[in-house]
Structure formats: C-alpha cells, structure tokens
Scaffold this motif. Structure first.
Motif, PDB file in Angstrom:
ATOM      1  N   ILE A 194     -20.696  -9.810 -26.525  1.00  0.00           N
ATOM      2  CA  ILE A 194     -20.395 -10.680 -25.055  1.00  0.00           C
ATOM      3  C   ILE A 194     -19.099  -9.950 -25.256  1.00  0.00           C
ATOM      4  O   ILE A 194     -18.741  -9.866 -23.702  1.00  0.00           O
ATOM      5  CB  ILE A 194     -20.063 -11.937 -26.130  1.00  0.00           C
ATOM      6  N   HIS A 195     -18.314  -8.865 -25.735  1.00  0.00           N
ATOM      7  CA  HIS A 195     -17.572  -8.157 -25.508  1.00  0.00           C
ATOM      8  C   HIS A 195     -18.106  -6.486 -24.382  1.00  0.00           C
ATOM      9  O   HIS A 195     -16.951  -6.117 -24.109  1.00  0.00           O
ATOM     10  CB  HIS A 195     -17.316  -6.891 -26.168  1.00  0.00           C
ATOM     11  N   GLN A 196     -18.823  -6.257 -24.209  1.00  0.00           N
ATOM     12  CA  GLN A 196     -19.620  -5.721 -23.138  1.00  0.00           C
ATOM     13  C   GLN A 196     -19.612  -5.854 -21.695  1.00  0.00           C
ATOM     14  O   GLN A 196     -19.794  -6.005 -20.545  1.00  0.00           O
ATOM     15  CB  GLN A 196     -20.873  -5.172 -23.356  1.00  0.00           C
ATOM     16  N   ALA A 197     -19.244  -7.753 -21.155  1.00  0.00           N
ATOM     17  CA  ALA A 197     -19.624  -8.434 -20.251  1.00  0.00           C
ATOM     18  C   ALA A 197     -18.288  -9.360 -19.596  1.00  0.00           C
ATOM     19  O   ALA A 197     -17.698  -9.615 -20.672  1.00  0.00           O
ATOM     20  CB  ALA A 197     -20.660  -9.162 -20.111  1.00  0.00           C
ATOM     21  N   VAL A 198     -17.295  -9.526 -18.490  1.00  0.00           N
ATOM     22  CA  VAL A 198     -16.345 -10.289 -18.539  1.00  0.00           C
ATOM     23  C   VAL A 198     -16.817 -11.385 -18.207  1.00  0.00           C
ATOM     24  O   VAL A 198     -17.947 -12.342 -17.820  1.00  0.00           O
ATOM     25  CB  VAL A 198     -16.207 -10.084 -16.561  1.00  0.00           C
ATOM     26  N   LEU A 199     -16.362 -12.956 -18.900  1.00  0.00           N
ATOM     27  CA  LEU A 199     -16.935 -13.907 -19.371  1.00  0.00           C
ATOM     28  C   LEU A 199     -15.825 -15.084 -18.535  1.00  0.00           C
ATOM     29  O   LEU A 199     -15.067 -14.250 -18.610  1.00  0.00           O
ATOM     30  CB  LEU A 199     -16.532 -14.622 -20.519  1.00  0.00           C
ATOM     31  N   SER A 200     -17.165 -15.802 -17.300  1.00  0.00           N
ATOM     32  CA  SER A 200     -16.836 -16.550 -16.353  1.00  0.00           C
ATOM     33  C   SER A 200     -17.237 -17.963 -16.408  1.00  0.00           C
ATOM     34  O   SER A 200     -17.749 -18.180 -17.658  1.00  0.00           O
ATOM     35  CB  SER A 200     -16.973 -16.067 -14.912  1.00  0.00           C
ATOM     36  N   VAL A 201     -16.231 -19.043 -15.630  1.00  0.00           N
ATOM     37  CA  VAL A 201     -16.294 -20.395 -15.844  1.00  0.00           C
ATOM     38  C   VAL A 201     -16.602 -21.039 -14.567  1.00  0.00           C
ATOM     39  O   VAL A 201     -15.518 -19.965 -13.840  1.00  0.00           O
ATOM     40  CB  VAL A 201     -15.310 -20.872 -16.515  1.00  0.00           C
ATOM     41  N   HIS A 202     -16.968 -22.057 -14.584  1.00  0.00           N
ATOM     42  CA  HIS A 202     -17.208 -22.250 -12.893  1.00  0.00           C
ATOM     43  C   HIS A 202     -17.442 -23.980 -13.216  1.00  0.00           C
ATOM     44  O   HIS A 202     -18.745 -24.656 -13.672  1.00  0.00           O
ATOM     45  CB  HIS A 202     -18.530 -21.554 -12.525  1.00  0.00           C
ATOM     46  N   CYS A 203     -16.404 -24.120 -12.702  1.00  0.00           N
ATOM     47  CA  CYS A 203     -16.569 -26.158 -13.017  1.00  0.00           C
ATOM     48  C   CYS A 203     -16.281 -26.849 -11.630  1.00  0.00           C
ATOM     49  O   CYS A 203     -16.108 -26.516 -10.459  1.00  0.00           O
ATOM     50  CB  CYS A 203     -15.605 -26.197 -13.625  1.00  0.00           C
ATOM     51  N   HIS A 204     -17.421 -28.229 -11.989  1.00  0.00           N
ATOM     52  CA  HIS A 204     -16.689 -28.866 -10.941  1.00  0.00           C
ATOM     53  C   HIS A 204     -16.701 -30.496 -11.263  1.00  0.00           C
ATOM     54  O   HIS A 204     -16.311 -30.437 -12.860  1.00  0.00           O
ATOM     55  CB  HIS A 204     -19.145 -29.240 -10.442  1.00  0.00           C
ATOM     56  N   ASN A 205     -16.048 -31.255 -10.423  1.00  0.00           N
ATOM     57  CA  ASN A 205     -14.615 -31.807 -10.378  1.00  0.00           C
ATOM     58  C   ASN A 205     -15.070 -33.348 -10.460  1.00  0.00           C
ATOM     59  O   ASN A 205     -14.440 -34.162 -10.165  1.00  0.00           O
ATOM     60  CB  ASN A 205     -13.887 -31.644  -9.219  1.00  0.00           C
ATOM     61  N   ASP A 206     -16.399 -33.723 -11.281  1.00  0.00           N
ATOM     62  CA  ASP A 206     -16.874 -35.450 -10.756  1.00  0.00           C
ATOM     63  C   ASP A 206     -16.378 -35.761 -11.371  1.00  0.00           C
ATOM     64  O   ASP A 206     -16.593 -37.480 -11.215  1.00  0.00           O
ATOM     65  CB  ASP A 206     -18.702 -34.988 -11.580  1.00  0.00           C
ATOM     66  N   LEU A 207     -15.811 -35.802 -12.745  1.00  0.00           N
ATOM     67  CA  LEU A 207     -15.084 -36.292 -13.007  1.00  0.00           C
ATOM     68  C   LEU A 207     -13.539 -36.335 -13.425  1.00  0.00           C
ATOM     69  O   LEU A 207     -12.614 -36.688 -14.617  1.00  0.00           O
ATOM     70  CB  LEU A 207     -15.098 -36.359 -15.010  1.00  0.00           C
ATOM     71  N   GLY A 208     -12.982 -35.086 -12.412  1.00  0.00           N
ATOM     72  CA  GLY A 208     -11.617 -34.934 -11.967  1.00  0.00           C
ATOM     73  C   GLY A 208     -11.287 -34.242 -12.918  1.00  0.00           C
ATOM     74  O   GLY A 208      -9.756 -33.767 -13.000  1.00  0.00           O
ATOM     75  N   LEU A 209     -11.536 -32.913 -14.030  1.00  0.00           N
ATOM     76  CA  LEU A 209     -11.700 -32.421 -14.831  1.00  0.00           C
ATOM     77  C   LEU A 209     -11.948 -31.283 -14.710  1.00  0.00           C
ATOM     78  O   LEU A 209     -11.645 -29.774 -15.761  1.00  0.00           O
ATOM     79  CB  LEU A 209     -12.179 -32.842 -16.044  1.00  0.00           C
ATOM     80  N   ALA A 210     -12.123 -30.494 -13.443  1.00  0.00           N
ATOM     81  CA  ALA A 210     -12.063 -28.932 -13.028  1.00  0.00           C
ATOM     82  C   ALA A 210     -11.500 -28.404 -13.716  1.00  0.00           C
ATOM     83  O   ALA A 210     -11.836 -27.040 -13.962  1.00  0.00           O
ATOM     84  CB  ALA A 210     -12.939 -28.863 -12.144  1.00  0.00           C
TER      85      ALA A 210
END
Ligand SMILES: [Zn+2]
Length: 514
Positions: A194-210
C-alpha cells in the motif's frame, strides 16, 4: 507530501450526474479554469467513453489546463481505457482513472463475475492503462460494502500492476465515520504494497455523512480526497470541497494536514457552479450558504462586534466573500470592464469582448450598479451558452387587467429565424405556450422559480426551470431585469440542454456509478 491531502475534484464528472446539471463544453472549460485557480490537484474532467460530448469536454479541458492533473474515468474494458487516454493524452499531466466493483452484491447482480475474474480484470486494465501513462488510479466501486480482505487483495493486485493511486469509494453513501476510518486503517494494515500508492476516498452523502466520512478517512491516513464544489452529485451528492477544505484549514492544529487550495477562490467557485448548473445552494449550507456567516444573517451582531471569535470560527474573507466587492456602473469604461472579466477568470476574444461590452452598456443603462453576479450572468448568456440550437431574438408581451395575455416571440431554431404568437392565463404562460408551439417540444415543466441575483429593487431576476422529456431532466436558467424575458431565456436554455442530452445519450446510472 505526507501532511498534504491531494484534492481531487470531480464536479465535472460525478457532479454532472446531478439530475439536470449537464454542462456544455464551454461551461466545463470555464469551470475547469476556476478549479485550477482554486488550486485543486486533480480535475476529473469526465467519462470519455460515456458520450461524444463527454469525450470532447475532457479533450478540451486537457488542452487548456496546465498545472493540475486531468483525469478521465474509464471502466475496465479496453475500449473505455483507450477512449479515456485519447481524451487526456494532450494534458500536461494526464491521469487514467479506471474502476470495477468489488462487493459481492455487485459481482453477483451487476457484473456476474467471480472474485478471481474481477482480480484478473483489474490487473489487465491497470496494466493496459499503465502502458499509456504513468499516472493510473484504480477505484474499487462499492468498496465500503466489500469484503475487507478481498478489497485488500484487489488493491494489492492493482498496485502491483502499476496503479499509483487506489481509491475507496463509499458509492452508495452507506458508511458511518468510525466504521469508515476503521476500513481505511484495515486497508493500510493488510495491503502489503500500500505504501507504493496514494490512498484515496470518495464519499457520497446519502446519510449526510460524506464530509465526516472523508475526514475520518484523512484521520486514518488517506492522502487524496475526491470532492465536488457545493457537494453536487448523484442523489444526495458527494463530499463537498469547501466543507472538507475548510475543516482541514480551520482545525489544522488538531488534524495536522493541509491542502494546496487557495481558500479565497472557494466562494467564486461555488457561485460559478450554481450559475452554470442552475443548482442553487441552500441558505444554511455550510461554508457557502447565504446564512453561513453569522454577520451576514445579522444574528449575534452584538457578540461579533465585541469579539469576532465569539460566534465565528472562520472569517468570510477567507473563503473570498468580500463585503466591499468592486462594483461597475454606467460610467465604467471598456478597460475597467475587461479588467474585471480578467479578474473573474475570463479570457475573451476581441469579438466576444465587443459583444459583451455592448450588452453591459445596455444593462448599465437600466441599473445603477452591476455586481460580479451580473457580469457572470452576462458571460453565461452571451458566451458560454452559445452552441445552442434555439436562441431568443425578440419578445413582446401584452398583459394587464383588461387584455388577454399575449406573447409574440421571434427566435432562431437551428439557424433559421421564426416568429410566433400565442395566448396564456398570464404573460409567462403565454410566452411559454408560444415557445413550446414554435419548438414543438413535448417536454413537461416540473418546476419554475424566480429569485433576484443581487440585492436591491432593480436587481436582475433569475429564473430556473426544470424540464423533463422521455426520462431526461434538464435545468434551464435565464437572467434579465425583466422577469418575463428571464423566463423565456430560462425555458429556451432548458430546451437547449434537453437537446444536448438527446444528442449525447448517457450511460445508465448503473454503468457509470462510482
Ligand atoms: Zn461517486
């Protein structure tokens, strides 16, 4: 790089999935220019295999943007990746972003593939993308509902095949912050390379928690966040750029990470997105809503005067909300007008400037003061929305207590001039009936709203209409000092957008979700 979060903006791709938010190429280019000014690190410009219009827009953004990376989205099919590369290859810093679902739910019901087959497909797709460019992102669609160990296995394979960024999307907006942060930690601890790549997130707001989920991801070590301006996007939308960036900025001593964003460009970017898409920001929206700053709403005035930090954790100037913005008027010359346009980020040809300046003078004759909102509305109508098949040339309306409301409309329809007249229960109804008859549209008007774009009795009226035809939904916007004219412009803009959607049939929600 460790303490900086890469801001990956997907307003042009995921944001455009908001019902009715389709943008033409000129509008996307304008928005991309503002995103670069804002300082985003990656601009996801579109999904080139989705439609010819998408391809063209990604290609145009790639040719224009110099500093930010430009990403094109692609499914794992070779043809998709070829198209994505075809559209981004001229970018100064191109990225191919490929994705496949990893949850058993999606494997079974959508892909009809086994876990092993998905791993093989991932390796093949990433390898192929890597043969075209060094910068390859891989996303595991529906990661938050995937088996954790399997997710790690797919990421490991993707990184071995050459992915430089791996992304954990909460595609359906199902996660809650503790759990999502825990998932990120698990992926970091159980993916050997995993240290060889950038870790990313992509969140949706269906529960208002993005935003909360994205922050939990950052706290757990994520260093790329995928966001949109104003949080626009499919269903309840995506993580909002301004909420994430201002959280990191305002609480930097606690969170310990920064971004490359020029926060003073946040408000101009928010306003531009509303203006182009027609999707307004709710008044109580964090950071960019009309009531977001206490002093604006006139609440706690007393407390603020005594000590600014009593009720305000941020200063409005930080997001570019200036109290004393430069105002243009009747006596402003061509030079001042051109300078203001340049400050707002517009580079126009001499011919465009001439046309716009003439319209500016007409408007300045009617109104004492013109704000940035007025100037941008002018550019939108005169420059950005030009590749239109319908265009209003002339409108005359008769109404009152004794007359039957009647409208006479002259417009160009695919380059040919046409004139028509019609009646209605009111002047706007008469105008709409006439335009509908002339264009032969079968669309249904779902919503019609009028508001003022700036303060004051002489403010320009802004009309937004929502139209639907055969399952396609388009928003139309029009601005004018006369609300009947603004209504006609909005209706015509909506019809133009429906036409664009018909000409660029999008993939189904299932095919393009991420
Ligand atoms: Zn998404």
């Amino acid at each position: 790089m460790k303490d900086q979060v890469i801001i990956f903006d997907t307003t042009l791709r995921d944001g455009e999935q908001s019902p009715g938010a389709s943008m033409n190429v000129a509008e996307k280019l304008r928005l991309a220019t503002q995103l670069e000014k804002l300082g985003v690190d990656v601009i996801e410009a579109g999904f080139p295999a989705a439609s010819p219009g998408d391809f063209e827009a990604v290609e145009a953004v790639s040719a224009k943007i110099k500093r930010a990376r430009v990403a094109g989205l692609a499914r794992t099919a070779r043809g998709d990746i070829e198209k994505a590369w075809g559209a981004v290859q001229k970018a100064a810093r191109p990225r191919i972003h490929t994705f496949i679902a990893t949850s058993d739910f999606h494997l079974e019901h959508k892909l009809k593939m086994t876990r092993d087959q998905v791993v093989e497909t991932t390796i093949e797709a990433v390898r192929y993308a890597k043969s075209l460019t060094d910068d390859v992102e891989f996303s595991a669609e529906d990661a938050s509902r995937s088996d954790r160990d399997y997710l790690c296995r797919v990421f490991e394979a993707a990184i071995t095949a050459g992915a430089t960024t791996v992304n954990i999307p909460d595609t359906v907006g199902y996660a809650v912050p503790d759990e999502f942060g825990e998932l990120v930690r698990y992926v970091r601890d159980h993916t050997p390379n995993i240290h060889q790549a950038v870790l990313s997130v992509h969140c949706h707001n269906d529960l208002g928690l993005a935003t909360a989920n994205t922050l939990a991801g950052v706290r757990a070590g994520v260093r790329q966040a995928e966001v949109t301006i104003n949080g626009i996007g499919e269903r309840a939308g995506n993580t909002s750029l301004e909420e994430l960036v201002m959280s990191l900025h305002t609480r930097r001593s606690l969170l310990g990470v920064s971004t490359g964003i020029n926060t003073r460009e946040i408000y101009p970017a928010s306003r531009l997105v509303s203006m182009i898409t027609g999707i307004m920001v709710q008044p109580n929206k964090a950071i960019v809503g009309a009531n977001a700053f206490a002093h604006e709403a006139g609440i706690h005035q007393d407390g603020i005067l005594k000590h600014k930090m009593t009720y305000e954790i941020m200063e409005p100037e930080t997001i570019g909300l200036e109290a004393n913005r430069l105002i243009l008027g009747k006596h402003s010359g061509r030079h001042a007008f051109r300078q203001r346009l340049a400050d707002l980020g517009y580079e126009l040809s001499k011919e465009e400037l001439d046309r716009l300046f003439a319209r500016f003078k007409e408007l300045a004759d009617k109104r004492k003061e013109l704000h940035d909102e007025d100037i941008e509305a002018l550019v939108a109508e005169e420059i950005l929305r030009i590749p239109d098949i319908y265009r209003l040339l002339y409108l005359n309306v008769v109404s009152g207590t004794v007359a039957v409301p009647t409208a006479t409309v002259k417009m160009t329809i695919e380059g040919r001039e046409d004139q028509g007249a019609g009646f209605g229960v009111g002047p706007i109804d008469a105008t709409f009936n006439t335009i509908a008859k002339m264009t032969g549209t079968r669309s249904k008007m779902l919503r019609f709203t009028v508001s003022a774009i700036t303060g004051g009795m002489d403010a320009q009226g802004e009309v937004i209409v929502r139209l639907r035809e055969n399952g396609l939904v388009a928003l139309g916007k029009g601005t004018d000092t006369d609300i009947i004219t603004a209504s006609a412009k909005a209706y015509i803009n909506g019809l133009n957008r429906l036409h664009y959607l018909r000409a660029n049939p999008a993939l189904t929600a299932q095919e393009r979700s991420l």
